[in-house]
Design a protein around this motif. Structure first.
Motif, PDB file in Angstrom:
ATOM      1  N   ALA A 172       0.832  -1.204   0.000  1.00 19.83           N
ATOM      2  CA  ALA A 172       0.000   0.000   0.000  1.00 19.83           C
ATOM      3  C   ALA A 172       0.867   1.255   0.000  1.00 19.83           C
ATOM      4  O   ALA A 172       0.604   2.206  -0.749  1.00 19.83           O
ATOM      5  N   LEU A 173       1.910   1.248   0.822  1.00 15.56           N
ATOM      6  CA  LEU A 173       2.813   2.401   0.859  1.00 15.56           C
ATOM      7  C   LEU A 173       3.543   2.574  -0.472  1.00 15.56           C
ATOM      8  O   LEU A 173       3.812   3.706  -0.902  1.00 15.56           O
ATOM      9  N   GLU A 174       3.838   1.472  -1.135  1.00 13.62           N
ATOM     10  CA  GLU A 174       4.501   1.559  -2.430  1.00 13.62           C
ATOM     11  C   GLU A 174       3.546   2.101  -3.492  1.00 13.62           C
ATOM     12  O   GLU A 174       3.965   2.844  -4.387  1.00 13.62           O
ATOM     13  N   HIS A 175       2.266   1.744  -3.402  1.00 10.83           N
ATOM     14  CA  HIS A 175       1.288   2.326  -4.323  1.00 10.83           C
ATOM     15  C   HIS A 175       1.198   3.834  -4.116  1.00 10.83           C
ATOM     16  O   HIS A 175       1.089   4.602  -5.092  1.00 10.83           O
ATOM     17  N   VAL A 176       1.247   4.272  -2.876  1.00 12.44           N
ATOM     18  CA  VAL A 176       1.244   5.713  -2.583  1.00 12.44           C
ATOM     19  C   VAL A 176       2.472   6.365  -3.212  1.00 12.44           C
ATOM     20  O   VAL A 176       2.374   7.403  -3.881  1.00 12.44           O
ATOM     21  N   ASP A 210       6.671   2.867  10.314  1.00 12.61           N
ATOM     22  CA  ASP A 210       7.393   1.601  10.431  1.00 12.61           C
ATOM     23  C   ASP A 210       8.432   1.529   9.316  1.00 12.61           C
ATOM     24  O   ASP A 210       8.105   1.372   8.142  1.00 12.61           O
ATOM     25  N   ILE A 211       9.703   1.613   9.679  1.00 13.59           N
ATOM     26  CA  ILE A 211      10.771   1.644   8.680  1.00 13.59           C
ATOM     27  C   ILE A 211      10.820   0.367   7.855  1.00 13.59           C
ATOM     28  O   ILE A 211      11.208   0.376   6.689  1.00 13.59           O
ATOM     29  N   LEU A 212      10.405  -0.754   8.439  1.00 15.98           N
ATOM     30  CA  LEU A 212      10.433  -2.022   7.712  1.00 15.98           C
ATOM     31  C   LEU A 212       9.406  -2.061   6.586  1.00 15.98           C
ATOM     32  O   LEU A 212       9.573  -2.802   5.621  1.00 15.98           O
ATOM     33  N   LEU A 213       8.345  -1.277   6.716  1.00 16.33           N
ATOM     34  CA  LEU A 213       7.313  -1.251   5.674  1.00 16.33           C
ATOM     35  C   LEU A 213       7.660  -0.276   4.559  1.00 16.33           C
ATOM     36  O   LEU A 213       7.044  -0.311   3.493  1.00 16.33           O
ATOM     37  N   ARG A 214       8.637   0.581   4.790  1.00 18.03           N
ATOM     38  CA  ARG A 214       8.979   1.611   3.805  1.00 18.03           C
ATOM     39  C   ARG A 214      10.114   1.202   2.871  1.00 18.03           C
ATOM     40  O   ARG A 214      10.538   1.996   2.031  1.00 18.03           O
ATOM     41  N   GLY A 215      10.597  -0.031   2.994  1.00 15.73           N
ATOM     42  CA  GLY A 215      11.788  -0.429   2.260  1.00 15.73           C
ATOM     43  C   GLY A 215      11.695  -0.288   0.749  1.00 15.73           C
ATOM     44  O   GLY A 215      12.691   0.028   0.090  1.00 15.73           O
ATOM     45  N   GLY A 216      10.515  -0.494   0.175  1.00 19.00           N
ATOM     46  CA  GLY A 216      10.385  -0.434  -1.279  1.00 19.00           C
ATOM     47  C   GLY A 216       9.846   0.880  -1.800  1.00 19.00           C
ATOM     48  O   GLY A 216       9.609   1.010  -3.013  1.00 19.00           O
ATOM     49  N   CYS A 217       9.664   1.852  -0.935  1.00 17.86           N
ATOM     50  CA  CYS A 217       9.007   3.099  -1.348  1.00 17.86           C
ATOM     51  C   CYS A 217       9.873   3.952  -2.270  1.00 17.86           C
ATOM     52  O   CYS A 217       9.356   4.587  -3.200  1.00 17.86           O
ATOM     53  N   GLU A 218      11.170   3.966  -2.033  1.00 15.19           N
ATOM     54  CA  GLU A 218      12.035   4.783  -2.883  1.00 15.19           C
ATOM     55  C   GLU A 218      12.012   4.285  -4.324  1.00 15.19           C
ATOM     56  O   GLU A 218      11.882   5.077  -5.270  1.00 15.19           O
TER      57      GLU A 218
END
Length: 278
Positions: A172-176, A210-218
């Protein structure tokens, strides 16, 4: 294991599976001869299959598999050591066998440029025999209802499909990030994704902590920027001297080939919607 004993047994296998005849070049390396023998075994396998000779096909495959293992050890066995010379067993004695297994599988699955990784299939994996034995034993034990440490769940206080939900939360964070990379404001992107998942936008903002959930956002953000570039110029970076980031390109390919935002949201609602709307 005694290295002299190990070398002697390997030499015996080489002599058994790849004997040197008098008319063969004495100086030709056994690695080269192994490659040639594997190619020859493939011809035998194809001929056996064409003739519906199951036994012949099995014999050819078994021979090629053993030669492949010997060849892998001969030219790539050193890869099983780390950059400071520690063996897998030495690392596992400090960090545990599951850590060693996960690290090994990760290093093989993430080798090479992102867009080309799916083409490396099947994936040749250099796995220490003791790890192979421990994993195989653990899987056999699971079939009998017994859990060994290498596959035992860690006591985190979370149960059920917590890992699966984390994967979708990260998605979901990656879709954002993907929408944000395409020029939408982050607030609007959060609202769009949240609406598809039927959760409050504030929930997504909470997950971002949560830093672990943000790993693919960049990579997802860069993929969004790349989408705009390709939308304007489908031939971008094709012979024009320009380049693209491989991780961003790979993520863009995944977004294009994977579920749409609507399908992703629907999947989340079906699996985890009751946790937000009991």
């Amino acid at each position: 294991m005694d290295e002299a004993w190990k070398k002697a047994r390997l030499d015996e296998l080489w002599d058994s599976y790849l004997p040197t005849s008098a008319d063969e070049g004495a100086n030709e390396s056994r690695s080269i001869r192994a490659i040639e023998a594997i190619a020859s075994a493939r011809g035998d396998w194809e001929a056996a299959r064409a003739q519906h000779d199951i036994v012949g096909a099995i014999v050819a495959t078994s021979r090629a598999r053993m030669l492949w293992q010997l060849l892998s050890i001969e030219i790539g066995g050193w890869i099983a050591e780390d950059d400071v010379g520690n063996t897998a067993l030495e690392r596992a004695s400090l960090l545990g066998s599951r850590f060693e297994l996960k690290g090994n599988l990760t290093s093989h699955s993430e080798a090479g440029p992102h867009p080309h990784r799916p083409a490396v299939d099947p994936v040749p994996v250099l796995l220490p025999r003791w790890v192979l034995t421990e994993l195989r034993t653990a899987l056999a034990a699971l079939d009998e209802g017994e859990t060994h440490d290498i596959v035992r769940p860690i006591a985190t206080g979370r149960h059920g499909n917590a890992w699966s939900q984390d994967q979708m939360r990260a998605g979901a964070l990656e879709h954002v990030a993907f929408l944000h990379g395409q020029g939408q404001t982050k607030k609007i992107a959060q609202q769009r994704v949240a609406a598809q998942m039927n959760v409050p936008a504030t929930t997504l903002r909470d997950w971002e902590r949560d830093i672990l959930l943000r790993g693919g956002c960049e990579a997802a953000f860069e993929a969004g920027k790349l989408k705009i570039i390709f939308d304007d110029n489908p031939n971008y970076a094709e012979g024009d001297g320009k380049s693209v980031d491989s991780s961003a390109l790979a993520r863009l390919v995944q977004f294009r080939s994977g579920p749409s935002l609507a399908d992703f949201g629907k999947a989340y609602r079906e699996k985890f919607g009751d946790r937000h709307n009991p």
